[in-house]
Design a protein around this motif. Structure first.
Motif, PDB file in Angstrom:
ATOM      1  N   LEU A  37       2.205   7.220 -10.107  1.00 13.74           N
ATOM      2  CA  LEU A  37       3.248   8.058 -10.692  1.00 13.74           C
ATOM      3  C   LEU A  37       3.415   7.713 -12.172  1.00 13.74           C
ATOM      4  CD1 LEU A  37       5.922   8.015  -7.816  1.00 13.74           C
ATOM      5  CD2 LEU A  37       4.054   9.649  -8.214  1.00 13.74           C
ATOM      6  N   LEU A  38       4.348   8.386 -12.830  1.00 17.53           N
ATOM      7  CA  LEU A  38       4.549   8.185 -14.269  1.00 17.53           C
ATOM      8  C   LEU A  38       5.329   6.908 -14.561  1.00 17.53           C
ATOM      9  CD1 LEU A  38       4.175   9.398 -17.135  1.00 17.53           C
ATOM     10  CD2 LEU A  38       6.398  10.523 -16.811  1.00 17.53           C
ATOM     11  N   ASN A  39       6.554   6.824 -14.033  1.00 20.41           N
ATOM     12  CA  ASN A  39       7.417   5.657 -14.274  1.00 20.41           C
ATOM     13  C   ASN A  39       8.506   5.619 -13.216  1.00 20.41           C
ATOM     14  OD1 ASN A  39       8.888   7.954 -15.682  1.00 20.41           O
ATOM     15  ND2 ASN A  39      10.375   6.294 -15.976  1.00 20.41           N
ATOM     16  N   GLY A  94       4.585   5.184  11.350  1.00 23.06           N
ATOM     17  CA  GLY A  94       5.068   4.100  10.510  1.00 23.06           C
ATOM     18  C   GLY A  94       3.993   3.645   9.551  1.00 23.06           C
ATOM     19  N   GLY A  95       4.403   2.885   8.542  1.00 18.89           N
ATOM     20  CA  GLY A  95       3.444   2.370   7.574  1.00 18.89           C
ATOM     21  C   GLY A  95       4.100   2.191   6.220  1.00 18.89           C
ATOM     22  N   THR A  96       3.266   1.920   5.224  1.00 14.73           N
ATOM     23  CA  THR A  96       3.766   1.728   3.875  1.00 14.73           C
ATOM     24  C   THR A  96       3.023   2.623   2.891  1.00 14.73           C
ATOM     25  OG1 THR A  96       2.225  -0.087   3.426  1.00 14.73           O
ATOM     26  CG2 THR A  96       4.380  -0.692   4.298  1.00 14.73           C
ATOM     27  N   ILE A  97       3.740   2.958   1.816  1.00 21.01           N
ATOM     28  CA  ILE A  97       3.159   3.646   0.660  1.00 21.01           C
ATOM     29  C   ILE A  97       3.447   2.770  -0.539  1.00 21.01           C
ATOM     30  CG2 ILE A  97       3.170   5.689  -0.818  1.00 21.01           C
ATOM     31  CD1 ILE A  97       4.532   6.037   2.655  1.00 21.01           C
ATOM     32  N   LYS A  98       2.420   2.423  -1.270  1.00 20.24           N
ATOM     33  CA  LYS A  98       2.586   1.582  -2.464  1.00 20.24           C
ATOM     34  C   LYS A  98       2.605   2.484  -3.699  1.00 20.24           C
ATOM     35  CE  LYS A  98       2.607  -2.626  -4.336  1.00 20.24           C
ATOM     36  NZ  LYS A  98       1.400  -3.481  -4.381  1.00 20.24           N
ATOM     37  N   ILE A  99       3.589   2.283  -4.551  1.00 23.23           N
ATOM     38  CA  ILE A  99       3.714   3.079  -5.770  1.00 23.23           C
ATOM     39  C   ILE A  99       3.319   2.229  -6.972  1.00 23.23           C
ATOM     40  CG2 ILE A  99       5.284   4.277  -7.337  1.00 23.23           C
ATOM     41  CD1 ILE A  99       6.915   5.144  -4.936  1.00 23.23           C
ATOM     42  N   TYR A 100       2.399   2.767  -7.767  1.00 27.77           N
ATOM     43  CA  TYR A 100       2.049   2.185  -9.056  1.00 27.77           C
ATOM     44  C   TYR A 100       2.444   3.183 -10.142  1.00 27.77           C
ATOM     45  CZ  TYR A 100      -0.715  -1.126  -6.367  1.00 27.77           C
ATOM     46  OH  TYR A 100      -1.115  -2.101  -5.474  1.00 27.77           O
ATOM     47  N   ASN A 101       3.036   2.695 -11.209  1.00 26.89           N
ATOM     48  CA  ASN A 101       3.463   3.558 -12.308  1.00 26.89           C
ATOM     49  C   ASN A 101       2.628   3.297 -13.549  1.00 26.89           C
ATOM     50  OD1 ASN A 101       6.029   4.996 -11.324  1.00 26.89           O
ATOM     51  ND2 ASN A 101       6.441   2.867 -10.773  1.00 26.89           N
ATOM     52  N   LEU A 102       2.426   4.338 -14.354  1.00 25.97           N
ATOM     53  CA  LEU A 102       1.679   4.156 -15.598  1.00 25.97           C
ATOM     54  C   LEU A 102       2.411   3.205 -16.530  1.00 25.97           C
ATOM     55  CD1 LEU A 102       0.366   7.754 -16.400  1.00 25.97           C
ATOM     56  CD2 LEU A 102      -0.565   6.007 -14.866  1.00 25.97           C
TER      57      LEU A 102
END
Length: 215
Positions: A37-39, A94-102
């Protein structure tokens, strides 16, 4: 549905940073997907209680040990996080989502966030190091949107893309006027991928689907 992340406050600059965002639902901690994602947006910590030991005890392959002055805390879900979790929970138990931002500077107003970003480029908490980006062979979904076009943001986006394997790389794209879906990414000659940001695809009467993402 839970959210955990590292949280940093710079009182002198009056800016905040969120990094290593983990969205989790159900009884599983298996990594379903990574989102670029962006931020960070509007989510804020529930309290100051450290969740580092709890997350460490889960033995997550994508867990990044906090540095000496850092810790993980639990966050109140913002609307975007809730929409993302609802989308995935409609197909997974169930599970996880990992978010990385620019960039890691928190501001839900993306225009103001980019202004603050440009003014604080050299801040040590602004970017996630390559060594702290662990996709763990899970799908990587580019969804940083149309505002990631400045030279510095393009560098960051291309850096995140290059850390993903091509067969695992997807993007959030438009299917028709009001329908958006996740499909295999098309990387141009510069290493860039066009995408939409989910803050748009979940609003304004739009619908978002998992599309070509393996289920």
């Amino acid at each position: 549905m839970k959210c955990y992340a590292k949280w940093e406050e710079d009182d002198n600059a009056k800016i905040f940073f969120r990094d290593q965002t983990i969205l989790q639902f159900g009884n599983s901690w298996d990594l379903i997907a990574n989102l670029i994602l962006l931020n960070p947006g509007s989510a804020i910590p529930l309290n100051n209680e450290s969740k580092t030991d709890y997350l460490r005890s889960q033995e997550l392959p994508f867990f990044i040990e906090p540095r000496q002055d850092e810790k993980y805390v639990e966050f109140k879900l913002d609307p975007l996080m809730r929409n993302i979790l609802n989308l995935f929970s409609s197909h997974y138990h169930g599970g996880t989502i990992k978010i990385y931002n620019l960039f890691n500077l928190k501001n839900q107003d993306s225009t103001k966030a980019i202004e603050d970003f440009q003014q604080n480029l050299i801040h040590p908490k602004m970017f996630t190091a390559d060594s702290d980006i662990l996709y763990c062979a899970a799908p990587v979904i580019v969804a940083s949107g149309t505002k990631a076009k400045s030279p510095e943001l393009l560098i960051q986006l291309i850096r995140h893309i290059r850390l993903a394997s091509s067969e695992k790389l997807f993007a959030l794209e438009q299917k028709n006027e009001k329908l958006f879906h996740i499909k295999k990414a098309e990387v141009n000659a510069s290493g860039y991928v066009d995408s939409y940001h989910p803050s748009f695809t979940f609003k304004y009467g739009n619908k978002t689907e998992l599309g070509e993402l393996p289920i």
